[in-house]
Design a protein around this motif. Structure first.
Motif, PDB file in Angstrom:
ATOM      1  N   ASN A 139      39.011  45.792  43.391  1.00 54.54           N
ATOM      2  CA  ASN A 139      39.245  44.776  42.377  1.00 54.54           C
ATOM      3  C   ASN A 139      40.312  43.798  42.869  1.00 54.54           C
ATOM      4  OD1 ASN A 139      40.539  43.905  39.534  1.00 54.54           O
ATOM      5  ND2 ASN A 139      38.451  44.624  39.171  1.00 54.54           N
TER       6      ASN A 139
ATOM      7  N   VAL B  25      36.913  44.159  34.657  1.00 53.40           N
ATOM      8  CA  VAL B  25      37.309  44.644  33.322  1.00 53.40           C
ATOM      9  C   VAL B  25      38.796  44.343  33.153  1.00 53.40           C
ATOM     10  CG1 VAL B  25      35.667  46.543  33.031  1.00 53.40           C
ATOM     11  CG2 VAL B  25      37.768  46.967  34.257  1.00 53.40           C
ATOM     12  N   PRO B  26      39.263  44.224  31.926  1.00 55.09           N
ATOM     13  CA  PRO B  26      40.709  44.049  31.746  1.00 55.09           C
ATOM     14  C   PRO B  26      41.419  45.270  32.339  1.00 55.09           C
ATOM     15  CG  PRO B  26      39.521  43.638  29.689  1.00 55.09           C
ATOM     16  CD  PRO B  26      38.531  44.223  30.647  1.00 55.09           C
ATOM     17  N   SER B  27      42.420  45.035  33.171  1.00 52.36           N
ATOM     18  CA  SER B  27      43.091  46.170  33.812  1.00 52.36           C
ATOM     19  C   SER B  27      43.720  47.062  32.763  1.00 52.36           C
ATOM     20  CB  SER B  27      44.161  45.672  34.783  1.00 52.36           C
ATOM     21  OG  SER B  27      43.540  44.936  35.803  1.00 52.36           O
TER      22      SER B  27
ATOM     23  N   ASP C 144      43.825  38.524  36.642  1.00 53.54           N
ATOM     24  CA  ASP C 144      44.112  39.954  36.555  1.00 53.54           C
ATOM     25  C   ASP C 144      43.137  40.711  37.445  1.00 53.54           C
ATOM     26  OD1 ASP C 144      44.185  42.648  35.806  1.00 53.54           O
ATOM     27  OD2 ASP C 144      43.005  42.267  33.988  1.00 53.54           O
ATOM     28  N   ALA C 145      43.602  41.038  38.659  1.00 53.91           N
ATOM     29  CA  ALA C 145      42.759  41.797  39.588  1.00 53.91           C
ATOM     30  C   ALA C 145      43.497  43.086  39.966  1.00 53.91           C
ATOM     31  CB  ALA C 145      42.440  40.954  40.826  1.00 53.91           C
ATOM     32  N   LEU C 146      44.065  43.747  38.962  1.00 55.86           N
ATOM     33  CA  LEU C 146      44.849  44.952  39.239  1.00 55.86           C
ATOM     34  C   LEU C 146      43.970  46.197  39.366  1.00 55.86           C
ATOM     35  CD1 LEU C 146      47.900  44.224  36.929  1.00 55.86           C
ATOM     36  CD2 LEU C 146      47.941  44.458  39.422  1.00 55.86           C
ATOM     37  N   ILE C 147      43.227  46.484  38.347  1.00 59.43           N
ATOM     38  CA  ILE C 147      42.362  47.678  38.383  1.00 59.43           C
ATOM     39  C   ILE C 147      41.017  47.332  37.744  1.00 59.43           C
ATOM     40  CG2 ILE C 147      42.219  50.167  37.922  1.00 59.43           C
ATOM     41  CD1 ILE C 147      45.087  50.234  37.136  1.00 59.43           C
TER      42      ILE C 147
ATOM     43  N   VAL D 274      39.311  40.288  36.186  1.00 61.34           N
ATOM     44  CA  VAL D 274      38.214  40.518  37.126  1.00 61.34           C
ATOM     45  C   VAL D 274      37.559  41.859  36.800  1.00 61.34           C
ATOM     46  CG1 VAL D 274      37.603  40.901  39.560  1.00 61.34           C
ATOM     47  CG2 VAL D 274      39.354  39.197  38.952  1.00 61.34           C
TER      48      VAL D 274
HETATM   49  K     K Z   1      40.918  43.854  36.385  1.00 59.34           K
END
Ligand code: K
Ligand SMILES: NC(=O)C1=CN([C@@H]2O[C@H](COP(=O)(O)OP(=O)(O)OC[C@H]3O[C@@H](n4cnc5c(N)ncnc54)[C@H](OP(=O)(O)O)[C@@H]3O)[C@@H](O)[C@H]2O)[C@H](O)CC1
Length: 616
Positions: free
Chosen positions: A446, A543-545, A509-512, A541
């Motif tokens: 992600n 899903v919401p992290s 938001d590309a954390l998880i 990105v």
């Molecule tokens: K995400």
């Protein structure tokens, strides 16, 4: 709504216990003030039972909503000292521990309607002695002893300090474990997933209850059958008298068989628990959708107030980015509804999962994910049905794509380009001067997509800053994508602590993604809190992290996006409340790659656009 209700549970091995619900969702029920009928002298402060291990559940009638003698006779907690030494040193990144002088959970108010009087779970309770004195005539007891006392009494309890970094990897090691004397049979129960004696979180701290519970979600040592427990049928052979819930499961299986569906429900579905609650004692209660109770976040998901930089979505855009003519083409080419109806995804996926021997995916027979409670299996694109996938199914898709010779970097690039298409349309408009974008980059795939988005934007002179949640033990693609990004002339990278305080224009938001395990841990949680507090428009990105992609469950540590771009297919837990405006994008996977998954899972036909608006 069931919080504070006292219930009786019969667990898989036939033992009976009573406790007060403080959380219930499709997969588990969390209880406080627990006593086992066969060992009433040893109350347990908190306990989690997986729905898979429940045999039956009854709500106790109002007159029985008091606590048993064992709990009422419990002494108030000592004011100092843990049973096995001093409290562990404070770890600034860990959940703050309350002082040992506090009770393990808030006392119940002296009222039968426990529901409306249940103290918030993360509320700091008053000292127990005072509560008792203030309310001398109350039939309610002083709170039960804290962890230290229970440990002295021989309960199998976890230490207040658990290494959280290990917990989410499924290898949690409590700092203090039970001594041989503590491992009494009375406390070792295969149906009990975790027992927690963790201190309460002081109110106002941004740590949700779930972190603590997940932190204590440690398999009970020497418990023989938590994961490989016999399925319900075998269980029934061992324990013949069927409970009402078992009967329901049997009935459902009978119905399924009649309809030619050979798959069986072999777990205890929390829907049935709720049914039994509503039908047994609570009058005039409507049936609850599991989706309604999965979200335990007391503060509803709020959209960022600033929509100044967000173009209003026109009526036409709301249904599609494409020309209406495209929709006609779909009708001719592909019957989404028809094909989707034919496709038994669960069956196909179970088969695929076992064929691919994916170790971190629960095996289908003993799956504790109640597939029936999946909120949404279908969404709409251009008025046509498209399938949604669970996180396990998405992992399978990622697994298949990683196994093929198709390069991950191509997928990452395609995803990033599709997301940028949306960004240029909706979020960075020509009227904006020097738009500022922060890209939050996680440690998995992600995060790689986030890095590629950052490069695409930086290349076009957008003022981009990236911040990574971790700088080591990263997949090759992440190292490569960061290198490519840093080759951009105006690339910037900030440490977590130096992120801008002032509002930025856009946060990626590309954390998880679907790889989330449990509640986000620091420093990812810090980045999530920063994003939610900044006020900038957030685009997530995939899903919401911090959101559980299958169920849509969110906590205070979940990103609250303005919009979410699902990669390849929407995720079953997505809805407008938790994901904002929903999109799905084509990442360019060869469509033959997934042909084995069935016709219904065909990629949506995107026509001229690589990103499409999705509706429920
Ligand atoms: K995400
Ligand atoms: N075909 C496609 O559409 C593709 C989609 N892709 C995207 O990739 C993700 C899945 O990628 P994966 O790397 O498996 O998972 P994530 O990116 O979600 O990251 C998982 C890592 O995050 C860490 N983690 C998990 N839980 C927590 C937590 N509670 N707190 C903190 N950190 C957490 C964990 O890292 P560790 O190193 O600590 O183990 C996970 O490993 C998918 O969702 C799409 O977005 C791909 O691009 C492929 C094709």
């Amino acid at each position: 709504m069931y919080e504070g209700t006292r219930v009786k549970l019969i667990v898989r091995n036939g033992r009976t216990l009573e406790g007060t619900i403080f959380f219930v969702d499709a997969q588990q029920i969390k209880l406080k003030q627990v006593v086992f009928h066969d060992t009433p002298q040893t109350p347990i402060s908190e306990l989690v039972v997986k729905s898979a291990d429940l045999k039956d559940l009854q709500v106790l009638p109002p007159e029985k909503q008091t606590l048993p003698a064992a709990v009422t006779s419990a002494k108030p907690p000592p004011t100092k000292a843990w049973a096995s030494g001093p409290p562990p040193a404070a770890d600034p990144s860990a959940i703050p521990a309350a002082s040992a002088s506090q009770p393990s959970f808030p006392p119940l108010a002296a009222n039968h309607n426990a529901q409306s009087h249940m103290a918030p779970v993360n509320h700091m309770p008053s000292p127990p002695v005072q509560m008792h004195q203030r309310n001398p005539g109350s039939q309610f007891p002083p709170p039960p002893p804290p962890s230290s006392m229970l440990m002295q009494q021989g309960g199998l309890l976890m230490s207040p300090s658990v290494d959280h970094r290990h917990v989410h990897n499924g290898h949690a090691q409590p700092v203090q474990t039970s001594s041989p004397q503590l491992s009494k049979a009375a406390f070792i129960d295969p149906a009990i997933v975790s027992m927690s004696s963790l201190p309460p979180i002081p109110s106002g701290l941004p740590v949700p209850l779930q972190s603590i519970l997940l932190a204590s979600n440690v398999p009970v040592p020497s418990s023989p059958v938590i994961h490989n427990a016999p399925n319900l049928e075998r269980q029934q052979e061992m324990n013949p008298p069927a409970t009402p819930t078992e009967k329901k499961v049997k009935e459902r299986n009978g119905e399924k068989e009649k309809n030619g569906d050979k798959s069986k429900i072999n777990y205890f579905n929390m829907n049935d628990v709720l049914d039994s609650i509503t039908s047994t004692y609570v009058p005039n209660t409507r049936h609850l959708d599991v989706g309604e109770i999965q979200i335990r976040n007391p503060s509803p998901v709020k959209r960022p107030a600033n929509s100044v930089n967000v173009k209003k979505v026109s009526k036409q855009d709301q249904s599609t980015f494409s020309e209406p003519a495209e929709a006609e083409e779909y009708n001719e080419d592909f019957d989404f509804v028809g094909n989707n109806a034919k496709f038994n995804k669960d069956k196909v996926f179970s088969q695929m999962l076992s064929e691919h021997n994916l170790s971190d995916v629960p095996d289908a027979e003993n799956a504790v994910v109640p597939i029936e409670s999946i909120p949404k299996t279908q969404f709409y694109v251009d008025g046509k049905v498209i399938s949604a996938v669970t996180s396990d199914q998405m992992k399978l898709i990622c697994h298949l794509s990683a196994q093929s010779t198709f390069s991950q970097n191509i997928i990452i690039e395609n995803a990033a380009r599709s997301i940028c298409e949306l960004i240029w349309r909706e979020y960075i408009t020509p009227d904006m001067t020097n738009p500022r974008v922060v890209v939050l980059v996680g440690v998995g795939q992600n995060g790689c997509v986030g890095l590629a988005v950052a490069r695409q934007l930086a290349n076009r002179n957008v003022n981009v800053i990236i911040t990574r949640s971790r700088a080591y033990q990263l997949p090759n693609e992440s190292v490569e994508q960061r290198k490519y990004y840093l080759e951009c002339k105006n690339a910037k990278e900030a440490q977590i602590g130096s992120l801008p305080v002032e509002k930025v224009d856009l946060i990626i938001d590309a954390l998880i993604g679907c790889g989330l395990r449990g509640t986000p841990l620091a420093p990812t949680s810090t980045l999530i809190q920063w994003a939610n507090a900044n006020g900038g428009t957030i685009l997530s990105v995939d899903v919401p992290s911090g959101m559980e992609a299958t169920t849509g469950a969110v906590t205070d540590l979940t990103v609250k996006p303005h919009a979410t771009v699902a990669l390849t297919l929407p995720k079953t837990g997505m809805n407008e409340e938790n994901s904002g405006v929903m999109y799905v994008c084509d990442v360019g996977l060869p469509n033959g790659l997934l042909s084995g998954l069935g016709d219904g899972l065909a990629f949506p036909l995107y026509g001229s656009s690589y990103i499409k608006r999705v509706t429920c």
